[in-house]
Design an enzyme around this catalytic site. Sequence first.
Site, PDB file in Angstrom:
ATOM      1  N   THR A 158      -4.313  19.178 -33.389  1.00  0.00           N
ATOM      2  CA  THR A 158      -4.782  18.791 -32.078  1.00  0.00           C
ATOM      3  C   THR A 158      -4.717  20.277 -31.289  1.00  0.00           C
ATOM      4  O   THR A 158      -3.863  20.948 -31.401  1.00  0.00           O
ATOM      5  CB  THR A 158      -4.173  17.829 -31.463  1.00  0.00           C
ATOM      6  OG1 THR A 158      -4.706  17.774 -30.057  1.00  0.00           O
ATOM      7  CG2 THR A 158      -2.524  17.995 -31.227  1.00  0.00           C
ATOM      8  N   HIS A 159      -5.990  20.414 -30.561  1.00  0.00           N
ATOM      9  CA  HIS A 159      -6.258  21.871 -29.959  1.00  0.00           C
ATOM     10  C   HIS A 159      -6.552  21.328 -28.673  1.00  0.00           C
ATOM     11  O   HIS A 159      -7.612  20.586 -28.243  1.00  0.00           O
ATOM     12  CB  HIS A 159      -7.144  22.503 -30.993  1.00  0.00           C
ATOM     13  CG  HIS A 159      -7.411  23.894 -30.120  1.00  0.00           C
ATOM     14  ND1 HIS A 159      -6.641  24.919 -30.344  1.00  0.00           N
ATOM     15  CD2 HIS A 159      -8.304  24.372 -29.270  1.00  0.00           C
ATOM     16  CE1 HIS A 159      -6.846  26.067 -29.734  1.00  0.00           C
ATOM     17  NE2 HIS A 159      -7.977  25.663 -29.134  1.00  0.00           N
ATOM     18  N   ASP A 191      -8.083  27.447 -36.022  1.00  0.00           N
ATOM     19  CA  ASP A 191      -8.892  26.355 -35.285  1.00  0.00           C
ATOM     20  C   ASP A 191     -10.314  26.306 -35.667  1.00  0.00           C
ATOM     21  O   ASP A 191     -11.112  25.949 -34.742  1.00  0.00           O
ATOM     22  CB  ASP A 191      -8.781  27.043 -33.880  1.00  0.00           C
ATOM     23  CG  ASP A 191      -7.387  26.656 -33.367  1.00  0.00           C
ATOM     24  OD1 ASP A 191      -6.891  27.712 -32.646  1.00  0.00           O
ATOM     25  OD2 ASP A 191      -6.711  25.911 -34.133  1.00  0.00           O
ATOM     26  N   ILE A 201       0.339  29.990 -37.398  1.00  0.00           N
ATOM     27  CA  ILE A 201      -0.983  29.727 -38.314  1.00  0.00           C
ATOM     28  C   ILE A 201      -0.311  29.481 -39.832  1.00  0.00           C
ATOM     29  O   ILE A 201       0.552  30.218 -40.275  1.00  0.00           O
ATOM     30  CB  ILE A 201      -1.799  30.882 -38.494  1.00  0.00           C
ATOM     31  CG1 ILE A 201      -2.238  31.236 -36.961  1.00  0.00           C
ATOM     32  CG2 ILE A 201      -3.020  30.851 -39.507  1.00  0.00           C
ATOM     33  CD1 ILE A 201      -2.863  32.489 -36.934  1.00  0.00           C
ATOM     34  N   ASP A 257      -8.555  23.891 -41.764  1.00  0.00           N
ATOM     35  CA  ASP A 257      -9.166  24.676 -43.122  1.00  0.00           C
ATOM     36  C   ASP A 257      -8.518  25.994 -43.101  1.00  0.00           C
ATOM     37  O   ASP A 257      -7.611  26.319 -42.060  1.00  0.00           O
ATOM     38  CB  ASP A 257     -10.626  24.616 -42.994  1.00  0.00           C
ATOM     39  CG  ASP A 257     -11.248  25.550 -41.890  1.00  0.00           C
ATOM     40  OD1 ASP A 257     -12.535  25.402 -41.939  1.00  0.00           O
ATOM     41  OD2 ASP A 257     -10.349  26.301 -41.249  1.00  0.00           O
TER      42      ASP A 257
HETATM   43  C1  GRF Z   1      -0.667  20.619 -27.055  1.00  0.00           C
HETATM   44  O1  GRF Z   1      -1.531  20.615 -26.065  1.00  0.00           O
HETATM   45  C2  GRF Z   1      -1.188  21.289 -28.159  1.00  0.00           C
HETATM   46  O2  GRF Z   1      -2.785  20.811 -28.217  1.00  0.00           O
HETATM   47  C3  GRF Z   1      -1.162  22.672 -27.922  1.00  0.00           C
HETATM   48  O3  GRF Z   1       0.117  22.655 -27.430  1.00  0.00           O
HETATM   49  C4  GRF Z   1       0.374  21.677 -26.698  1.00  0.00           C
HETATM   50  C5  GRF Z   1       1.698  21.180 -27.147  1.00  0.00           C
HETATM   51  O4  GRF Z   1       2.168  20.043 -26.488  1.00  0.00           O
HETATM   52  N1  GRF Z   1      -1.246  23.621 -29.246  1.00  0.00           N
HETATM   53  P1  GRF Z   1       3.533  19.200 -26.827  1.00  0.00           P
HETATM   54  O5  GRF Z   1       4.467  20.052 -27.551  1.00  0.00           O
HETATM   55  O6  GRF Z   1       2.819  18.036 -27.528  1.00  0.00           O
HETATM   56  O7  GRF Z   1       4.078  18.711 -25.536  1.00  0.00           O
END
Ligand code: GRF
Length: 196
Positions: A106-107, A143, A90, A139
Amino acid sequence: LSLVVLISGGGSNLRALLEAAADAEFPARVVAVGSDTDAPGLAHAEEFGVPSFSVAPTSFGSRDEWGAELLAQVRRWSPDLVVCAGFMRILPPVVVSALSPALINTHPALLPAFPGAHAVRDALAAGVQTTGVTVHVIDEGVDTGPVIVQREVRVEPGDTEAELHERIKTVERELLVQAVLDIANGHVDLKETAAR
Ligand code: GRF
């Protein structure tokens, strides 16, 4: 558009960005890769000749001191955009306030569903038929930032966490590259997204 990408693990999302950016037509370049550890994914940066740095939280007395150093390292590269791609920390407020909204994550879930570090496991445990991927502005919450783009991913019967996460990642890598492209060519305005 110059990017600094932050990772913690295998870096398959980073690799997707490196591969996309290797095309001269792609309007973004990864100028550096940062990590909180000696992440395996740093090998992708090396392979593509991109400089990398690591800032381990354990070497600092507090999260804010760690954050200040991470921010200083990121700023050395004067990025237009910082992309967290599997960065499992975080970011302290000192980092978010300095970089956002040119700071995206990206989540592997359809936020606001399943925030946090175990999104895929949580979706499976909840028994949902559909989960997905979210690219959002970071932000000050966890998430919680405004969504840039989301895409659904089907959960198949009998999915293990690894199988579902891999299916999610195939969509995630595409979505992240597309989001960076849309930001680079102005189709997505981060200030407008953040002001929503
Ligand atoms: C991704 O799915 C991301 O969203 C999550 O952990 C994974 C990381 O995968 N927080 P990588 O390291 O990009 O292969």
